[in-house]
Design a protein around this motif. Sequence first.
Motif, PDB file in Angstrom:
ATOM      1  N   PHE A  24       0.810  -1.212   0.000  1.00 38.38           N
ATOM      2  CA  PHE A  24       0.000   0.000   0.000  1.00 38.38           C
ATOM      3  C   PHE A  24       0.849   1.270   0.000  1.00 38.38           C
ATOM      4  N   ASP A  27       0.417   2.270  -3.626  1.00 34.90           N
ATOM      5  CA  ASP A  27      -0.920   2.676  -4.055  1.00 34.90           C
ATOM      6  C   ASP A  27      -1.899   2.449  -2.914  1.00 34.90           C
ATOM      7  N   SER A  29      -4.809   3.894  -2.527  1.00 34.40           N
ATOM      8  CA  SER A  29      -6.088   4.493  -2.904  1.00 34.40           C
ATOM      9  C   SER A  29      -7.269   3.676  -2.379  1.00 34.40           C
ATOM     10  N   LYS A  31      -9.744   2.741  -4.146  1.00 34.83           N
ATOM     11  CA  LYS A  31     -10.019   1.713  -5.155  1.00 34.83           C
ATOM     12  C   LYS A  31      -9.174   0.470  -4.883  1.00 34.83           C
ATOM     13  N   ARG A  32      -7.904   0.661  -4.601  1.00 34.74           N
ATOM     14  CA  ARG A  32      -7.015  -0.473  -4.318  1.00 34.74           C
ATOM     15  C   ARG A  32      -7.477  -1.193  -3.061  1.00 34.74           C
ATOM     16  N   GLU A  35     -10.352  -3.428  -3.949  1.00 39.37           N
ATOM     17  CA  GLU A  35      -9.878  -4.598  -4.692  1.00 39.37           C
ATOM     18  C   GLU A  35      -9.274  -5.636  -3.755  1.00 39.37           C
TER      19      GLU A  35
END
Length: 80
Positions: A24, A27, A29, A31-32, A35
């Motif tokens: 992390f 990324d 985010s 959104k991540r 997912e």
Amino acid sequence: MNENIRNMAATVFNPVQQHLLTMFAFDGSEKRLQEVKEVLTKYFSQKVDERLNKLWDAGILDQKKLDELRGKDIRKMLKE
């Protein structure tokens, strides 16, 4: 020194937590996060299904036992 910092206990992360923190860092985010939650939910759901199927096939779990468990707080039972 800040009172909050002085009272904080050291947190030791296990290897899984360390890996997720590293991942992390690149990324983080929302959104991540969604997912990763979906992937982990699917993975552990499959693990539970596999284990339940084994218990069913071994005769440890059956409809009578499921009926007994209906409406009970299984998480609470597991903590006891």
